[in-house]
Each structure stands twice: as C-alpha cells, then as structure tokens.
Design a protein around this motif. Structure first.
Motif, PDB file in Angstrom:
ATOM      1  N   UNK A 104      27.034 119.036  70.715  1.00 15.94           N
ATOM      2  CA  UNK A 104      27.505 118.486  71.989  1.00 15.94           C
ATOM      3  C   UNK A 104      26.978 117.085  72.237  1.00 15.94           C
ATOM      4  N   UNK A 105      25.769 116.774  71.744  1.00 17.59           N
ATOM      5  CA  UNK A 105      25.213 115.430  71.917  1.00 17.59           C
ATOM      6  C   UNK A 105      25.932 114.419  71.015  1.00 17.59           C
ATOM      7  N   UNK A 106      26.235 114.841  69.779  1.00 19.40           N
ATOM      8  CA  UNK A 106      26.989 113.965  68.884  1.00 19.40           C
ATOM      9  C   UNK A 106      28.354 113.646  69.453  1.00 19.40           C
ATOM     10  N   UNK A 107      29.046 114.671  69.962  1.00 21.56           N
ATOM     11  CA  UNK A 107      30.378 114.465  70.544  1.00 21.56           C
ATOM     12  C   UNK A 107      30.297 113.570  71.777  1.00 21.56           C
ATOM     13  N   UNK A 108      29.276 113.750  72.584  1.00 22.13           N
ATOM     14  CA  UNK A 108      29.089 112.911  73.769  1.00 22.13           C
ATOM     15  C   UNK A 108      28.911 111.440  73.376  1.00 22.13           C
ATOM     16  N   UNK A 109      28.088 111.180  72.367  1.00 27.79           N
ATOM     17  CA  UNK A 109      27.861 109.794  71.927  1.00 27.79           C
ATOM     18  C   UNK A 109      29.124 109.194  71.323  1.00 27.79           C
ATOM     19  N   UNK A 110      29.877 109.981  70.575  1.00 26.28           N
ATOM     20  CA  UNK A 110      31.124 109.482  69.988  1.00 26.28           C
ATOM     21  C   UNK A 110      32.119 109.110  71.090  1.00 26.28           C
ATOM     22  N   UNK A 111      32.234 109.962  72.089  1.00 30.99           N
ATOM     23  CA  UNK A 111      33.158 109.697  73.197  1.00 30.99           C
ATOM     24  C   UNK A 111      32.740 108.440  73.960  1.00 30.99           C
ATOM     25  N   UNK A 112      31.446 108.308  74.238  1.00 38.99           N
ATOM     26  CA  UNK A 112      30.961 107.115  74.945  1.00 38.99           C
ATOM     27  C   UNK A 112      31.129 105.868  74.083  1.00 38.99           C
ATOM     28  N   UNK A 113      30.914 106.007  72.795  1.00 39.58           N
ATOM     29  CA  UNK A 113      31.087 104.880  71.866  1.00 39.58           C
ATOM     30  C   UNK A 113      32.529 104.388  71.893  1.00 39.58           C
ATOM     31  N   UNK A 114      33.472 105.316  71.822  1.00 40.98           N
ATOM     32  CA  UNK A 114      34.888 104.949  71.807  1.00 40.98           C
ATOM     33  C   UNK A 114      35.274 104.206  73.079  1.00 40.98           C
ATOM     34  N   UNK A 115      34.867 104.727  74.231  1.00 40.75           N
ATOM     35  CA  UNK A 115      35.241 104.112  75.504  1.00 40.75           C
ATOM     36  C   UNK A 115      34.540 102.766  75.700  1.00 40.75           C
ATOM     37  N   UNK A 116      33.278 102.668  75.260  1.00 39.10           N
ATOM     38  CA  UNK A 116      32.558 101.395  75.374  1.00 39.10           C
ATOM     39  C   UNK A 116      33.173 100.326  74.481  1.00 39.10           C
ATOM     40  N   UNK A 117      33.594 100.717  73.278  1.00 40.83           N
ATOM     41  CA  UNK A 117      34.241  99.765  72.366  1.00 40.83           C
ATOM     42  C   UNK A 117      35.583  99.311  72.926  1.00 40.83           C
ATOM     43  N   UNK A 118      36.333 100.254  73.515  1.00 39.61           N
ATOM     44  CA  UNK A 118      37.616  99.900  74.112  1.00 39.61           C
ATOM     45  C   UNK A 118      37.420  98.901  75.246  1.00 39.61           C
ATOM     46  N   UNK A 119      36.420  99.138  76.090  1.00 46.40           N
ATOM     47  CA  UNK A 119      36.143  98.228  77.203  1.00 46.40           C
ATOM     48  C   UNK A 119      35.758  96.840  76.689  1.00 46.40           C
ATOM     49  N   UNK A 120      34.963  96.792  75.620  1.00 45.99           N
ATOM     50  CA  UNK A 120      34.567  95.502  75.044  1.00 45.99           C
ATOM     51  C   UNK A 120      35.771  94.761  74.474  1.00 45.99           C
ATOM     52  N   UNK A 121      36.711  95.512  73.902  1.00 40.47           N
ATOM     53  CA  UNK A 121      37.924  94.903  73.339  1.00 40.47           C
ATOM     54  C   UNK A 121      38.768  94.218  74.419  1.00 40.47           C
ATOM     55  N   UNK A 122      38.695  94.750  75.641  1.00 38.70           N
ATOM     56  CA  UNK A 122      39.534  94.217  76.718  1.00 38.70           C
ATOM     57  C   UNK A 122      38.970  92.939  77.322  1.00 38.70           C
ATOM     58  N   UNK A 123      37.723  92.614  77.016  1.00 39.94           N
ATOM     59  CA  UNK A 123      37.095  91.406  77.551  1.00 39.94           C
ATOM     60  C   UNK A 123      37.655  90.156  76.888  1.00 39.94           C
ATOM     61  N   UNK A 124      37.894  90.215  75.582  1.00 36.88           N
ATOM     62  CA  UNK A 124      38.380  89.051  74.827  1.00 36.88           C
ATOM     63  C   UNK A 124      39.359  89.514  73.748  1.00 36.88           C
TER      64      UNK A 124
END
Length: 294
Positions: A104-124
């Motif tokens: 559950x911790x691995x899945x949580x980090x993967x999900x947060x990683x995906x959303x954080x990367x998506x947000x960073x992509x939208x900046x530039x």
C-alpha cells in the motif's frame, strides 16, 4: 546470479494483469485493494481500457507498478532475486517486490509521483526525444551547447539515449544531433520533461511523501538509477528515490554494474519486453526472459 528488472512507463497494454486476476486469488485481492485505495477501478482500465485511457497519468504509472508487483508477489517462493533494478518508475516496483516498501505504501508513492509529475508538466511546455546512433558523449556535448533546458535523461543502451527538456531546446538539440550523424532524433509522445531539472516541483512534493514513508531493508541489493551500484541501506535508497525525478536514468551503467557483480540472467517482471531488448544491446552474453508463474 539472477537479476530481476522492472519496467517503467510506456510498457502498458490493454489486458495487462488479467490472467493474474482470473487465475490467482491472492492477485485478485491485491487488485481489489488497489481499486479501493486509488478510489477508481484501475483493474477494469488495465483489463479492458483503451490505449488512451491507459495513457492517463493517474492510470499509467500505477498500472505498470501493479502488474509488476502483483506478478512478483504471485510468484511466491519462485521469486528469488540476487539483485534487482527498475527503470524509472520500475524502481518503486522493485522496492515493493523486495519488501523494502509495503504494497500500500508503494502504490501510494507511485500515485503521488504520477500526479506530481503531471502537475510539473503543466508549469512549462516540455518534452523528451529518443536519439539513436550516437555515442553518449556526443549527445551530452550537443545538449550543453543548446540554449535553454535540455539534458540527457535516459541512458537506455549503447546508441540509444533519451534527452529531456523545454520544447524549443529539445527541438534544436534534435536538429543539431541529426547534423552530427544521429540515425534518428524522434520527439516522444510524452507529457513532459521527465528526469530533467524541470521536474524539480515534483521532486520537492514527492520528497515529503518519501520521507514520511517507512522503508525496510530489501531482501537483496537494489541498483538504483541515480547511482547505479548495489545498495540496501534505507537512508541511501530514500535519497536516491527523491533525486531520481530530476536526475538521469543510468540504465546502461546499472546493468553493466550488475553484470560486473555476477548477474548472468535477467528476468523482466511486468508488461512488455523492452528491458530485455536493451539488456541484450548492453551485453549479448547474458540470458534474458520474462517472469512467469509455473
């Protein structure tokens, strides 16, 4: 010695993991746990979704992670790695499969990683490009000469290096690399500049989540993308996992290090066979295969 390797984003395909769900009660329980934890039916998208649905950032990374980890868990005692490595996202799969992270911790980090990367992509506006047929040092030098942000991001195998950065800088680098003799310089259909300084906002966000997560000593050494050599110290593993988002994936170097340390059999755990192809280009003498359940 057996080395188990775990693929990253891009390995997904419709139907992935369905055989595990249909034939193994323990796998089915993990898929259902993932559905509940993520708050949507990711298993249904993995089994029946379109390519477009699977490409959604919130789906892609957890989907590849789930296929790899549930396959490893379902193998039971047959999963006996002497060492492991994961390509980008696959590093979290490797850490979870070797009990460094709870499921559950691995899945949580993967999900947060995906959303954080998506947000960073939208900046530039940013992208990546695959460069084929040049040596690493030539690609690195051209990137240094281009104005703007463009860096070597994925050292996949000899003659295949992915660059990453702001769209104008990547496009200019591609033109210069073609002029320098690249067989191909192909812009990739990705949402942003992964493994580049442009992922700094995502790195900061993920760092807090990683620091708040409990890590245990893995059952075997892991060769991480950032440093390439064997590690089992949890503090070092955490640090490298944080910096992975902005640092290059040193896959060629990691595989070479594993071979130097005795690996002669590489088993890919998860969707596709992309890593096996890369490994054969790094060293033709080693054997490669896909993980299966007997």
């Amino acid at each position: 010695m057996k080395a188990y390797v775990f693929p990253g984003q891009g390995a997904q395909f419709t139907g992935m993991g369905k055989d595990l769900y249909d034939n193994h009660a323990s796998a089915r329980a993990l898929f259902e746990q993932a559905n509940e934890q993520l708050g949507f039916d990711i298993a249904k998208i993995m089994f029946e979704g379109t390519a477009e649905e699977l490409k959604q950032t919130k789906v892609t990374q957890p989907a590849v992670f789930l296929h790899s980890v549930i396959l490893a868990k379902t193998m039971g005692d047959a999963f006996k790695p002497d060492m492991v490595a994961g390509h980008s996202l696959g590093e979290l799969s490797a850490l979870t499969a070797t009990n460094c992270l709870k499921f559950e911790d691995g899945l949580n980090l993967v999900s947060k990683r995906a959303l954080a990367m998506q947000a960073a992509c939208e900046i530039q506006s940013s992208t990546m490009a695959a460069i084929l047929g040049l040596t690493d040092d030539v690609v690195e030098q051209v990137c240094k000469e281009v104005k703007g942000t463009v860096v070597a991001a994925n050292y996949n195998c000899p003659g295949q290096l992915v660059i990453s950065g702001a769209v104008p800088a990547v496009e200019e680098a591609c033109e210069r690399l073609k002029a320098a003799g690249a067989k191909r310089a192909l812009i990739l259909p990705v949402g942003g500049a992964f493994h580049s300084p442009l992922m700094e906002p995502a790195r900061e966000e993920l760092a807090a989540a990683i620091e708040a997560t409990e890590f245990s000593k893995p059952i075997c050494p892991i060769y991480q993308n950032v440093t390439t050599f064997a590690l089992n110290n949890t503090d070092d593993i955490k640090t490298n996992l944080i910096y992975q988002l902005t640092a290059p994936v040193k896959w060629t170097q990691s595989i070479q290090e594993m071979i130097k340390d005795g690996a002669n059999e590489f088993i890919e755990v998860g969707p596709g066979r992309a890593l096996q192809g890369m490994i054969k280009k790094i060293d033709r003498e080693v054997t490669t295969s896909s993980a299966t359940i007997e």
